[in-house]
Design a protein around this motif. Structure first.
Motif, PDB file in Angstrom:
ATOM      1  N   GLY A  25     -21.762  72.621  56.433  1.00 38.29           N
ATOM      2  CA  GLY A  25     -20.722  71.605  56.566  1.00 38.29           C
ATOM      3  C   GLY A  25     -19.446  72.255  57.055  1.00 38.29           C
ATOM      4  N   LYS A  26     -18.572  71.475  57.687  1.00 42.59           N
ATOM      5  CA  LYS A  26     -17.400  72.093  58.312  1.00 42.59           C
ATOM      6  C   LYS A  26     -16.324  72.510  57.316  1.00 42.59           C
ATOM      7  N   GLU A  27     -16.443  72.091  56.074  1.00 44.76           N
ATOM      8  CA  GLU A  27     -15.446  72.506  55.076  1.00 44.76           C
ATOM      9  C   GLU A  27     -15.835  73.805  54.370  1.00 44.76           C
ATOM     10  N   ALA A  28     -17.021  74.350  54.677  1.00 46.24           N
ATOM     11  CA  ALA A  28     -17.447  75.602  54.044  1.00 46.24           C
ATOM     12  C   ALA A  28     -17.301  76.751  55.047  1.00 46.24           C
ATOM     13  N   VAL A  29     -16.785  77.868  54.575  1.00 42.88           N
ATOM     14  CA  VAL A  29     -16.672  79.045  55.438  1.00 42.88           C
ATOM     15  C   VAL A  29     -17.281  80.263  54.759  1.00 42.88           C
ATOM     16  N   LYS A  30     -17.743  81.165  55.593  1.00 41.67           N
ATOM     17  CA  LYS A  30     -18.318  82.404  55.081  1.00 41.67           C
ATOM     18  C   LYS A  30     -17.188  83.329  54.630  1.00 41.67           C
ATOM     19  N   VAL A  31     -17.313  83.864  53.414  1.00 36.97           N
ATOM     20  CA  VAL A  31     -16.312  84.826  52.952  1.00 36.97           C
ATOM     21  C   VAL A  31     -17.024  86.090  52.486  1.00 36.97           C
ATOM     22  N   ALA A  79     -27.427  81.248  56.249  1.00 34.27           N
ATOM     23  CA  ALA A  79     -28.000  79.951  56.642  1.00 34.27           C
ATOM     24  C   ALA A  79     -27.755  79.741  58.127  1.00 34.27           C
ATOM     25  N   GLN A  80     -28.565  78.888  58.727  1.00 35.29           N
ATOM     26  CA  GLN A  80     -28.327  78.537  60.133  1.00 35.29           C
ATOM     27  C   GLN A  80     -26.948  77.902  60.243  1.00 35.29           C
ATOM     28  N   GLU A  81     -26.218  78.291  61.249  1.00 32.21           N
ATOM     29  CA  GLU A  81     -24.843  77.808  61.420  1.00 32.21           C
ATOM     30  C   GLU A  81     -24.772  76.275  61.397  1.00 32.21           C
ATOM     31  N   PHE A  82     -25.760  75.642  62.060  1.00 35.30           N
ATOM     32  CA  PHE A  82     -25.721  74.175  62.167  1.00 35.30           C
ATOM     33  C   PHE A  82     -25.998  73.475  60.845  1.00 35.30           C
ATOM     34  N   ASN A  83     -26.465  74.214  59.868  1.00 35.18           N
ATOM     35  CA  ASN A  83     -26.721  73.603  58.562  1.00 35.18           C
ATOM     36  C   ASN A  83     -25.500  73.622  57.645  1.00 35.18           C
ATOM     37  N   GLY A 102     -30.906  72.951  53.425  1.00 35.90           N
ATOM     38  CA  GLY A 102     -31.009  71.866  54.393  1.00 35.90           C
ATOM     39  C   GLY A 102     -29.709  71.685  55.152  1.00 35.90           C
ATOM     40  N   LYS A 103     -29.552  70.526  55.752  1.00 33.96           N
ATOM     41  CA  LYS A 103     -28.350  70.260  56.551  1.00 33.96           C
ATOM     42  C   LYS A 103     -27.137  70.000  55.667  1.00 33.96           C
ATOM     43  N   TYR A 104     -25.951  70.147  56.255  1.00 33.65           N
ATOM     44  CA  TYR A 104     -24.672  69.808  55.614  1.00 33.65           C
ATOM     45  C   TYR A 104     -24.436  70.557  54.301  1.00 33.65           C
ATOM     46  N   SER A 155     -27.308  91.624  50.680  1.00 28.92           N
ATOM     47  CA  SER A 155     -27.641  90.716  51.791  1.00 28.92           C
ATOM     48  C   SER A 155     -27.255  89.263  51.497  1.00 28.92           C
ATOM     49  N   PHE A 156     -26.682  89.024  50.324  1.00 23.86           N
ATOM     50  CA  PHE A 156     -26.225  87.653  50.012  1.00 23.86           C
ATOM     51  C   PHE A 156     -25.054  87.259  50.917  1.00 23.86           C
ATOM     52  N   VAL A 157     -24.992  85.982  51.208  1.00 28.44           N
ATOM     53  CA  VAL A 157     -23.881  85.455  51.994  1.00 28.44           C
ATOM     54  C   VAL A 157     -23.143  84.472  51.111  1.00 28.44           C
ATOM     55  N   LYS A 158     -21.825  84.596  51.096  1.00 25.20           N
ATOM     56  CA  LYS A 158     -21.028  83.721  50.229  1.00 25.20           C
ATOM     57  C   LYS A 158     -20.265  82.699  51.070  1.00 25.20           C
ATOM     58  N   TYR A 159     -20.340  81.453  50.649  1.00 22.48           N
ATOM     59  CA  TYR A 159     -19.571  80.397  51.309  1.00 22.48           C
ATOM     60  C   TYR A 159     -18.581  79.818  50.310  1.00 22.48           C
TER      61      TYR A 159
END
Lengths: 245, 500
Positions: A188-194, A182-186, A164-166, A226-230
């Motif tokens: 939160g601004k403190e999480a980044v893709k690594v 995840a959709q970029e808009f979902n 979901g969001k945030y 295909s996993f994405v890590k935040y």
């Protein structure tokens, strides 16, 4: 293995019965659980509860090492401030599962509600884990300070986001692994893709195997690559917002 | 960028008295004082001074004076120096102004507008030096009525209570916000006094479990260090919903204060920010609060009273009614002058209401609803002396919490700089060489002295009223009269005006 029929038994009495029973047999089956709260609270290691039915809120609160397997859905607050142990839910679970959990693992076969893993922590060798087979609601991993969340997103409809969001808002520690971006808009601004490293891949492999084993699912279609890590932008996210008088 | 904020303080060194011993240089963690080798004199950088008086108190020749920086601004009743300086600061940094300790603004202090009664002729006064005077209180839910069996033994099952020999406790200050030595001083003093201190939300260090029966353990939204042993370690568990200094917002211990020992106590990684969210995310209603209260009762086998602490806000009375009905054993109300290690200045200075008004209205509301016996009331938020304690009890409190007063007893000079972490008195700091300055062997004794002295004064005041037990004063508003208060204020406080 002791069996307790919980039909019509109020939570206080039920928990007292469980406390007494673990001295006789640490392996307990609870039948006809229907909304009783705090089942498994503070229970120590070596205790194993099998729950048939729907446990109420705050199942396994402050749990200290026990193992709980639920054949049914769980409600809100699963593993609230849990210290250690393992929870396997053959179904969905409600909101705030794993709130402030410090150790142990929660495996959820299906979907999970809002604010899952909020303020999860970790401390030395204690690294909590929440693994969700389906999708999660808003604020997944909010204020996350440690541990890991794995979200598989199995059974999503076309175009549906697995979170979901945030997601990861206020995150300042820990890791969130999503089976797909995840959709970029979902986010939160403190999480980044690594980038996923080998340790991450081994970690995911291990827990995918666990999930497949617990829920007897074939996960061959789930590709670790295909996993994405935040992860958190940094562990002191609010350092620069203040002017000290 | 040019710093446009002028110095707040000016340091005056009496050169006739100064012997260049450099004690001030060594003592100031803010690096105000420095030695000019060439001229063989000690100098000072006024701009760095926070007015904590460490150098003034320790200077062996008493050569130092600190005054407000004598700099006049063009007279303006609206744009005062403080508001202008704040704008310079924020224009420079873009930051939220972060303040420490309690609200310093000149709002009315109702304690100082209430006067106490004493006996004259009738109902003779009592001399506590020669007659027994009870100041012990029990904190916890009281049954509606007591039943006895045929042999005259109590048959009613008493809910769990905390016994306090003096109706004063040390309020929540986490290990992290204050130092280990400050915590140890509070714990040891509480033990000797037969009262309780409060861990705050930062967990309980293993070394302090031995003070358990004099400890209130706190559970806040961050749930730091909360687990089975912690919950069962103390005499009671306190759920922190809010704090008088910063109602409605959470806490934030910066990572630089999370050293090895603090990290172990909070059970979080070294150097990680310890963020307490504004709400408990499992509490969005009174029903949810009930869920947490009973989860804690379940975790402590119903043997510990559960306190719920809220900040004094506009509708405190209705909230308190809900808290009582949610199953709490005691409600802590923290007024807007309560202290803090760090809070946004605008919130500290503008949010919440005075404890005196909140306490009186909560006590009144619970009486009207017939549920006053179901909870104890603990008043907090700037209790400054024994008269404040007495007035709080007369307004309805079962006990009070003190924190700023306890810190002052340990040397705090109210410099309002706790959040910086360089407390020269070793209180609000984790810097080892500063923490070492606070000797628990001495400081615990000062705390014992303070509270014992207040207890003597409380007994004297009670005796003067012709009362021999503090329980008889609770909610006894006839013992109070207002002075310089309007009718509305008297109505809310539930007291008459002096002369009436």
């Amino acid at each position: 293995m002791k069996t307790i029929d919980a039909l019509g038994v109020k939570y206080k009495e039920l928990n007292e019965i469980i406390d007494e029973t673990i001295h006789i047999d640490e392996n307990i089956t609870l039948n006809n659980i229907f909304g009783q709260r705090y089942v498994g609270r503070i229970l120590p290691s070596n205790v194993k509860l099998t729950i048939n039915g729907t446990p109420g809120n705050d199942m396994a609160a402050y749990m200290s090492g026990a193992e709980i397997e639920v054949f049914g859905n769980a409600q809100d607050g699963v593993g609230n401030t849990m210290n250690n142990g393992k929870i396997i839910i053959h179904g969905n679970c409600g909101d705030t599962a794993g709130y402030a959990m410090r150790g142990g693992a929660i495996y959820i076969e299906g979907n999970a509600g809002y604010r899952i893993g909020i303020h999860m922590k970790e401390y030395k060798e204690m690294k909590p884990l929440i693994m969700i087979g389906g999708k999660a609601g808003d604020f997944l991993g909010e204020y996350m300070a440690g541990g890991a969340i794995i979200l598989l997103g199995l059974g999503l409809k076309k175009g549906e986001d697995l979170t979901g969001k945030y997601c990861g808002t206020g995150m300042h520690g820990g890791k969130i692994y999503l089976a797909k971006k995840a959709q970029e808009f979902n986010l939160g601004k403190e999480a980044v893709k690594v980038k996923l490293d080998d340790d991450d891949k081994a970690f995911l492999k291990k827990h995918l195997d666990e999930y497949a084993k617990y829920f007897k699912k074939d996960l061959s279609a789930v590709k670790i690559e295909s996993f994405v890590k935040y992860a958190a932008v940094n562990k002191n996210p609010y350092k620069n917002i203040y002017h000290k008088l | 960028m040019l710093n446009m904020v002028p110095s707040a303080f000016k340091i005056i060194r009496d050169e006739n008295k100064c012997i260049q011993c450099k004690v001030c240089v060594k003592q100031c963690a803010n690096l105000v004082h420095y030695y000019d080798e060439e001229k063989d004199i000690v100098r000072a950088d006024d701009t760095k001074c926070v007015c904590c008086h460490r150098c003034v108190v320790l200077c062996p020749t008493k050569a130092l004076t600190i005054i407000n920086y004598p700099l006049d601004y063009r007279q303006n009743a609206n744009w005062t120096k403080n508001y202008m300086d704040d704008i310079y600061r924020q224009a420079q940094s873009g930051g939220v102004l972060l303040a420490s300790m309690g609200n310093p603004k000149p709002f009315p202090v109702y304690w100082d507008k209430m006067l106490l009664n004493a006996s004259q002729v009738t109902n003779p006064s009592i001399d506590p030096l020669r007659e027994p005077m009870e100041t012990k209180v029990l904190i916890g839910r009281k049954p509606e009525k007591l039943e006895y069996d045929k042999k005259g033994k109590l048959a009613t099952k008493m809910p769990p209570q905390v016994e306090l020999k003096i109706p004063i406790m040390f309020s929540a200050m986490s290990y992290g916000s204050i130092s280990r030595n400050a915590h140890e001083s509070l714990a040891r003093a509480a033990e000797e006094l037969g009262i309780c201190y409060n861990t705050g939300e930062g967990g309980l260090n293993k070394d302090f479990y031995k003070y358990g029966k004099n400890t209130i353990v706190q559970v806040a939204s961050g749930r730091f260090g909360v687990y089975k042993d912690y919950l069962n370690a103390g005499a009671a568990v306190e759920i922190k919903i809010g704090q008088g200094a910063k109602p409605g917002i959470g806490g934030h211990l910066p990572g630089e204060k999370v050293d090895e020992d603090v990290s172990g106590t909070r059970m979080i990684p070294l150097g990680s920010d310890a963020i307490s969210p504004a709400p408990h995310h499992d509490i969005y209603s009174i029903e949810d609060l009930r869920q947490l209260i009973f989860s804690l009762k379940e975790a402590t086998a119903y043997k510990k009273p559960i306190f719920v602490k809220i900040a004094a806000v506009h509708n405190s009375a209705a909230i308190a009614s809900g808290i009582a009905r949610a199953g709490a054993d005691a409600i802590v109300i923290d007024g807007f002058r309560g202290g803090t290690g760090a809070a946004p200045a605008r919130i500290r200075d503008n949010v919440g209401i005075p404890i005196e008004l909140a306490l009186a209205s909560i006590d009144q509301r619970l009486r009207e609803e017939g549920i006053r016996n179901e909870v104890s009331l603990i008043a907090a938020g700037s209790i400054r002396n024994s008269a404040d304690v007495i007035k709080a009890v007369a307004l309805g409190a079962d006990a009070v919490y003190i924190a700023s007063a306890a810190l002052i007893a340990m040397g705090c000079h109210m410099c309002h700089s706790c959040s910086v972490g360089k407390c020269n008195w070793g209180i609000a700091t984790q810097v080892p060489e500063l923490v070492r300055r606070l000797n628990p062997d001495i400081m615990y004794k000062r705390l014992v002295n303070l509270v014992s002295a207040w207890n003597h004064e409380i007994q004297e005041i009670l005796g003067g009223m012709g009362i021999n037990a503090i329980d008889s004063l609770r909610g006894n508003k006839l013992m109070l009269r207002g002075i310089d208060l309007n009718e509305k204020e008297l109505e809310v406080l539930g007291i008459k005006h002096a002369g009436e």
